[in-house]
Write a protein that holds these residues in place. Structure first.
Motif, PDB file in Angstrom:
ATOM      1  N   ASN A 149       1.003  -1.144   0.034  1.00 14.35           N
ATOM      2  CA  ASN A 149       0.001  -0.068  -0.107  1.00 14.35           C
ATOM      3  C   ASN A 149       1.055   1.437   0.105  1.00 14.35           C
ATOM      4  OD1 ASN A 149      -2.012   2.012   0.359  1.00 14.35           O
ATOM      5  ND2 ASN A 149      -2.959   1.082   1.979  1.00 14.35           N
ATOM      6  N   PRO A 150       0.771   1.987  -1.041  1.00 10.64           N
ATOM      7  CA  PRO A 150       1.879   3.039  -1.234  1.00 10.64           C
ATOM      8  C   PRO A 150       1.581   4.351  -0.205  1.00 10.64           C
ATOM      9  CG  PRO A 150       0.564   3.112  -3.093  1.00 10.64           C
ATOM     10  CD  PRO A 150       0.178   1.652  -2.343  1.00 10.64           C
ATOM     11  N   ILE A 151       0.477   4.512   0.293  1.00 10.89           N
ATOM     12  CA  ILE A 151       0.101   5.437   1.296  1.00 10.89           C
ATOM     13  C   ILE A 151       0.788   5.154   2.496  1.00 10.89           C
ATOM     14  CG2 ILE A 151      -2.059   4.271   2.231  1.00 10.89           C
ATOM     15  CD1 ILE A 151      -1.586   8.090   1.343  1.00 10.89           C
ATOM     16  N   GLU A 152       1.078   3.962   2.856  1.00 13.71           N
ATOM     17  CA  GLU A 152       2.002   3.688   4.200  1.00 13.71           C
ATOM     18  C   GLU A 152       3.104   4.293   3.965  1.00 13.71           C
ATOM     19  OE1 GLU A 152       0.444   2.498   6.697  1.00 13.71           O
ATOM     20  OE2 GLU A 152      -1.486   1.791   5.739  1.00 13.71           O
ATOM     21  N   ASP A 153       3.916   4.279   2.881  1.00  8.11           N
ATOM     22  CA  ASP A 153       5.018   4.891   2.646  1.00  8.11           C
ATOM     23  C   ASP A 153       5.174   6.472   2.926  1.00  8.11           C
ATOM     24  OD1 ASP A 153       6.351   2.571   2.070  1.00  8.11           O
ATOM     25  OD2 ASP A 153       5.920   2.952  -0.094  1.00  8.11           O
ATOM     26  N   LEU A 154       3.858   6.962   2.225  1.00  8.51           N
ATOM     27  CA  LEU A 154       3.858   8.577   2.784  1.00  8.51           C
ATOM     28  C   LEU A 154       3.493   8.785   4.078  1.00  8.51           C
ATOM     29  CD1 LEU A 154       3.088  11.417   1.448  1.00  8.51           C
ATOM     30  CD2 LEU A 154       0.630  10.622   1.284  1.00  8.51           C
ATOM     31  N   TRP A 155       2.858   7.810   5.004  1.00  7.09           N
ATOM     32  CA  TRP A 155       2.353   8.240   6.158  1.00  7.09           C
ATOM     33  C   TRP A 155       3.883   8.083   7.012  1.00  7.09           C
ATOM     34  CZ3 TRP A 155      -1.044  10.971   5.613  1.00  7.09           C
ATOM     35  CH2 TRP A 155      -2.516  10.911   5.173  1.00  7.09           C
TER      36      TRP A 155
END
Length: 133
Positions: A83-89
């Motif tokens: 899940n790429p949003i996990e990298d952002l968070w």
């Protein structure tokens, strides 16, 4: 005793469960309005990547996805690396932890700046797509 019976029977208008169900019913009713359905018919299908949170796969969510022409793509359980949003968070949390702030307004400003800085990096999405292919 009457109030207890009404609550147990979900007849009390202040009952949170009843309020939630009424909101869900109104949402679906509004989305099923013929005028709105007509407007939504012109929308292109959207693929939406989701984790397996219960709310994402609820009956209400699935009904809304269908009405809005959204194709949910569920990630495998316990796979935050997909899940790429996990990298952002993670990047935003790192920035916040390394910054001194004294008020909630400062914290919000730091978050907003970090989010704007990192979210424009197409490489997050592009790298995720490359890894998936």
């Amino acid at each position: 005793m009457k109030k207890v019976k009404r609550i147990l029977n979900k007849e009390d208008s202040d009952n949170p469960y009843k309020v939630k169900k009424e909101r869900e019913k109104r949402l679906l009713s509004n989305l099923n309005n013929p005028v709105i359905r007509n407007l939504l018919s012109f929308e292109i299908p959207i693929d939406l990547v989701l984790d397996n949170a219960t709310i994402h796969s609820s009956e209400l969510s699935m009904a809304v996805f269908k009405i809005l022409n959204i194709n949910p793509i569920f990630l495998p359980i316990r796979s935050p690396d997909l899940n790429p949003i996990e990298d952002l968070w993670g990047m935003i949390k790192d920035r916040i932890y390394k910054t001194y702030y004294t008020s909630l307004d400062e914290l919000i400003t730091i978050f907003e700046k970090a989010f704007e800085e990192f979210v424009v990096r197409e490489s997050l999405y592009e790298n995720w797509i490359k890894d998936m292919v």
